[in-house]
Design an enzyme around this catalytic site. Structure first.
Site, PDB file in Angstrom:
ATOM      1  N   ARG A 236       0.852  -1.184   0.000  1.00 50.63           N
ATOM      2  CA  ARG A 236       0.000   0.000   0.000  1.00 50.63           C
ATOM      3  C   ARG A 236       0.888   1.234   0.000  1.00 50.63           C
ATOM      4  O   ARG A 236       1.889   1.295   0.722  1.00 50.63           O
ATOM      5  CB  ARG A 236      -0.932   0.031   1.232  1.00 50.63           C
ATOM      6  CG  ARG A 236      -1.983  -1.067   1.277  1.00 50.63           C
ATOM      7  CD  ARG A 236      -2.986  -0.964   0.142  1.00 50.63           C
ATOM      8  NE  ARG A 236      -4.012  -2.005   0.214  1.00 50.63           N
ATOM      9  CZ  ARG A 236      -3.925  -3.198  -0.337  1.00 50.63           C
ATOM     10  NH1 ARG A 236      -2.811  -3.542  -0.974  1.00 50.63           N
ATOM     11  NH2 ARG A 236      -4.911  -4.061  -0.238  1.00 50.63           N
ATOM     12  N   GLU A 265      -5.810   6.171  -6.265  1.00 48.70           N
ATOM     13  CA  GLU A 265      -6.086   5.191  -7.307  1.00 48.70           C
ATOM     14  C   GLU A 265      -7.542   5.292  -7.749  1.00 48.70           C
ATOM     15  O   GLU A 265      -8.414   5.517  -6.918  1.00 48.70           O
ATOM     16  CB  GLU A 265      -5.787   3.775  -6.797  1.00 48.70           C
ATOM     17  CG  GLU A 265      -4.316   3.551  -6.439  1.00 48.70           C
ATOM     18  CD  GLU A 265      -4.023   2.118  -6.007  1.00 48.70           C
ATOM     19  OE1 GLU A 265      -4.938   1.269  -6.055  1.00 48.70           O
ATOM     20  OE2 GLU A 265      -2.885   1.848  -5.607  1.00 48.70           O
ATOM     21  N   HIS A 285      -1.569  -1.307  -9.907  1.00 45.06           N
ATOM     22  CA  HIS A 285      -2.169  -2.127  -8.851  1.00 45.06           C
ATOM     23  C   HIS A 285      -2.729  -3.431  -9.409  1.00 45.06           C
ATOM     24  O   HIS A 285      -3.928  -3.725  -9.296  1.00 45.06           O
ATOM     25  CB  HIS A 285      -3.260  -1.357  -8.104  1.00 45.06           C
ATOM     26  CG  HIS A 285      -3.471  -1.896  -6.708  1.00 45.06           C
ATOM     27  ND1 HIS A 285      -4.029  -1.159  -5.704  1.00 45.06           N
ATOM     28  CD2 HIS A 285      -3.192  -3.114  -6.151  1.00 45.06           C
ATOM     29  CE1 HIS A 285      -4.112  -1.886  -4.592  1.00 45.06           C
ATOM     30  NE2 HIS A 285      -3.604  -3.079  -4.852  1.00 45.06           N
TER      31      HIS A 285
END
Length: 328
Positions: A236, A265, A285
């Site tokens: 993260r 994001e 991601h």
């Protein structure tokens, strides 16, 4: 139940074997991404259950308050993007299998792909070819170098094994119980967090983002890294002090980074500083985004919907909503 699936960008879920588990439910799949309370409230106003694909869409109190029919949020893994307290107050069950006994091999494999891409400058070499040039630089060999694993949980342990297989010296820094597991598995432990960053050629972050770990990697930690070192983050972005990584890379401590996660994001700004630093490798991601991983994840997610519909909710992260009989 009326079930909405958000953010299935490539319309993948209906092609999975486990999708059959939703037979009998009224399922709506959204293949785009919308943001803002108004847009999401309109989209979800008639839905009884919402399926989330990890953190793609946050669920906060203002949205929950505008979804009177919502009864269940079903997802997998950690849930920093969900206001669980707001859900509890509104009588909404949050079900999420934390899969503490099974690592995400997809995330571990992507981590190692980023390690290799970072040290061998694979994206930069490919860009050179596409620009009509030949070799664009000189990379590094992993064998004999030191891998620092920060966080020895399910994924960190797998990544440590990859480092060992590549002939690296592996050292670990983590919580005391995790350090004991690392020692039992035959790995060295760093004397301190500072020493992990100072003495590792590659540092890979494998921590869950909770209050205790937010910004746990500081500007001072990054400043300890060598100009030849690589920082890898597939966990993260919030683990790193805001703004510290860009400043550190510009100062060439560390000299390179390989990242799968961002503070915001989806990250769609091509002018973002991380995208303009030549020594940075980025992916959007995708650590958990493989068909094999999704078969595992969404089998759980869909089973949670069926369990709720049968009156036996599973993997409930806000059990007080059941104890008080407050579900809608």
């Amino acid at each position: 139940m009326k079930v909405a699936i958000l953010d299935d960008w490539f319309d993948t879920l209906r092609t999975l074997d486990c999708f059959d588990r939703l037979a009998g439910h009224d399922v709506t799949i959204f293949n785009d991404h919308v943001e803002g309370t108004d847009a999401l409230a309109e989209r979800l106003r008639d839905q009884e259950a919402v399926v989330l694909i990890r953190e793609r869409t946050p669920i906060r109190a203002p949205l929950v308050a505008r979804l009177p029919r919502l009864r269940l949020i079903s997802q997998r893994s950690a849930f920093p993007h969900i206001d669980v307290d707001a859900c509890t107050r509104a009588g909404v069950v949050v079900s999420s299998n934390l899969h503490n006994d099974s690592p995400s091999y997809a995330a571990a494999e992507l981590t190692w792909a980023l390690v290799l891409a970072g040290v061998r400058q694979i994206p930069q070499q490919m860009a050179s070819l596409r620009a009509g040039s030949w070799q664009s630089g000189v990379g590094q060999t992993l064998r004999g170098r030191t891998l620092g694993v920060f966080g020895y949980g399910r994924i960190g342990a797998v990544v440590a094994g990859y480092g060992r297989a590549f002939g690296m010296r592996v050292q670990v820094w983590s919580r005391p119980d995790s350090l004991r597991r690392a020692v039992a598995d035959g790995y060295q432990t760093a004397p301190s967090k500072t020493e992990l960053f100072r003495t590792s050629d590659v540092v890979s972050l494998h921590l869950r983002l909770v209050d205790a770990t937010r910004a746990i990697v500081t500007a001072a930690d990054l400043a300890e890294m060598s100009p030849s070192a690589l920082l890898v983050n597939t966990s993260r972005a919030g683990l790193i002090e805001p703004g510290a990584l860009v400043d550190a890379l510009r100062a060439r401590r560390p000299g390179a980074a390989a990242l799968d996660v961002f503070e915001q994001e989806p990250m769609r700004d091509p002018g973002h500083p991380l995208f303009t630093i030549p020594s940075v490798v980025c992916t959007p991601h995708i650590g958990y985004v493989t068909r094999d991983e999704w078969e595992l994840q969404f089998a759980d997610v869909f089973d949670q919907i069926n369990a709720y519909a049968a009156g036996r909710p599973t993997n409930v992260v806000n059990p007080s909503v059941l104890d008080l009989g407050e579900t809608r």
